[in-house]
Write a protein that holds these residues in place. Sequence first.
Motif, PDB file in Angstrom:
ATOM      1  N   LYS A  36       0.844  -1.208   0.000  1.00 27.02           N
ATOM      2  CA  LYS A  36       0.000   0.000   0.000  1.00 27.02           C
ATOM      3  C   LYS A  36       0.873   1.250   0.000  1.00 27.02           C
ATOM      4  O   LYS A  36       0.584   2.232  -0.668  1.00 27.02           O
ATOM      5  N   ASN A  63      -9.665   5.061  -1.991  1.00 27.34           N
ATOM      6  CA  ASN A  63      -8.307   4.539  -1.788  1.00 27.34           C
ATOM      7  C   ASN A  63      -7.798   4.052  -3.132  1.00 27.34           C
ATOM      8  O   ASN A  63      -8.394   3.153  -3.731  1.00 27.34           O
ATOM      9  N   TYR A  65      -4.357   2.787  -5.283  1.00 28.63           N
ATOM     10  CA  TYR A  65      -2.948   2.374  -5.233  1.00 28.63           C
ATOM     11  C   TYR A  65      -2.452   2.205  -6.662  1.00 28.63           C
ATOM     12  O   TYR A  65      -3.064   1.490  -7.459  1.00 28.63           O
ATOM     13  N   LEU A  80      -4.659  -7.959  -1.519  1.00 31.21           N
ATOM     14  CA  LEU A  80      -4.986  -6.857  -0.601  1.00 31.21           C
ATOM     15  C   LEU A  80      -6.360  -7.058   0.024  1.00 31.21           C
ATOM     16  O   LEU A  80      -6.583  -6.723   1.178  1.00 31.21           O
ATOM     17  N   VAL A  85      -8.730  -4.054   3.445  1.00 31.01           N
ATOM     18  CA  VAL A  85      -8.835  -2.830   2.642  1.00 31.01           C
ATOM     19  C   VAL A  85     -10.297  -2.387   2.578  1.00 31.01           C
ATOM     20  O   VAL A  85     -11.213  -3.178   2.780  1.00 31.01           O
ATOM     21  N   THR A  89     -11.763   0.097  -2.961  1.00 27.47           N
ATOM     22  CA  THR A  89     -10.333   0.349  -3.215  1.00 27.47           C
ATOM     23  C   THR A  89      -9.987  -0.003  -4.666  1.00 27.47           C
ATOM     24  O   THR A  89     -10.491  -0.986  -5.209  1.00 27.47           O
TER      25      THR A  89
END
Length: 305
Positions: A36, A63, A65, A80, A85, A89
């Motif tokens: 992350k 979120n 990434y 993840l 999470v 995400t």
Amino acid sequence: MQKEIVNLLKKEQKFSDETIEEIKDVNLNDFAEIVKEIGKQDTDYIKSSEISKDLNTKYIGKNLYVFKEVISTNTLAKFLSMNDVENGTVIISEKQTQAKGRSGKHWASPLGGVWLSIILNPNVDHSKLPLITLATGVAVAKTLENIGVENPEIKWPNDIMINGKKVCGILTEAVAKFNTIENVIIGVGIDANLDIEQFPEELQSGTTTLKKELGRDGNENLLIKTFLEEFEKISEQFSHEGYEDILKEWRKRSYSIGKIVEVREPFNTYYDAYVLGISKEGALVVEKIDGTLEKVISGECIIKN
Ligand code: BTN
């Protein structure tokens, strides 16, 4: 899985080989945190800051990434998702080295495309997965309409087509525990700023790219932002209003309905049929040559006319 994360770190070149050797023994939760952390940085091509600026969503993409190169955003998202999470995400990568297509096929993912996975916690059972894929197809089609593509169509179940050629594929995977779905990973690959020559020769005749169709390079960060907003709208509709309107939107953009296809079901059952429509479960409804009706739940359809 641990090996894949080690490979990811190698590709990011944030860690020396010695550190990677040490990391092999780190517990998976710590691994997730390291991943992350790496994913919080912008890359040359994908800018979280641009995507997040004025992003009009409540949870999708809050979120984000972003990576330069991963094995597969779906694989990373799966990892993840097992390590705490948030719902919604999003994992994005500039390139993927072992990206997954449907039916175990490899998915070509050079620099210039949009390769992303969304982690959803939709609280549904397995029977709803085909509908999630169809709904994602509608969100991609609407996104393309928003950026100026005329008449994107959806070929059952998950190919987005422009002028009869594929521009996007969707791979939905469930992360299940004891037959209950914990998370759904929705992988989306859009051939955005790419030239046809960047694809393997055998794919070139059936593939197109946004760059080719629009005659210019587009802004990939804006494309991602628009898609995340469309995706959240459809995901909300899915949870609160049911699927009927989403299916209507799908039918309106269908590339499959009214065509003769070769149905290729798992375990090598092949037959020709005429496509009548899609059912409320998201299955393709076809009429076989002998006049019997069939619902195709999984498999592929090769268009013949
Ligand atoms: C298809 O075969 O049409 C589905 C292709 C799905 C590709 C996307 S790219 C992002 C995500 N990560 C993967 O490994 N696959 C999906």
